[in-house]
Design a protein around this motif. Sequence first.
Motif: not given
Length: 136
Positions: A6, A31, A33, A35, A60, A77
């Motif tokens: 990740i 992944h 990710r 955010p 994600h 998520n």
Amino acid sequence: MKLIIITSPDFIPDEARIVTELFKAGLDLLHVRKPDADVHAVENLLQGIAPEYRTRIVIHDFFSLKDKYLLGGIHLNSRHPEAPANYEGILSRACHSLEEVETTVSRFNYVLMSPVYDSISKQGYRSGYSKDELKQ
């Protein structure tokens, strides 16, 4: 067993080059990710990763980038709990207990146990698993 990494929530120098080298060395899935990132920053990262490895990327956020860059899949998520209608591709999600793993694993290609160790990317996010549970 698959080797899945990740990304750091923050962008790091030469990240696309590092990711490409990790794929060359045997990384199975990445992944992405990020955010707090905007779609343009994530696109810049994806554009820098060698196209032949993009099918091994799970995203994600910004699920529309999956088809645009021919990515392998999406990760559900709390921000995005449902897959888009007629979705095709890898589908994963994080589980926070063994019970959750048992009740949801059949709906996904795989699930991640989150977090097994105290998180380095989510402040105060502690492992919810005991050593005995992990042995199980």
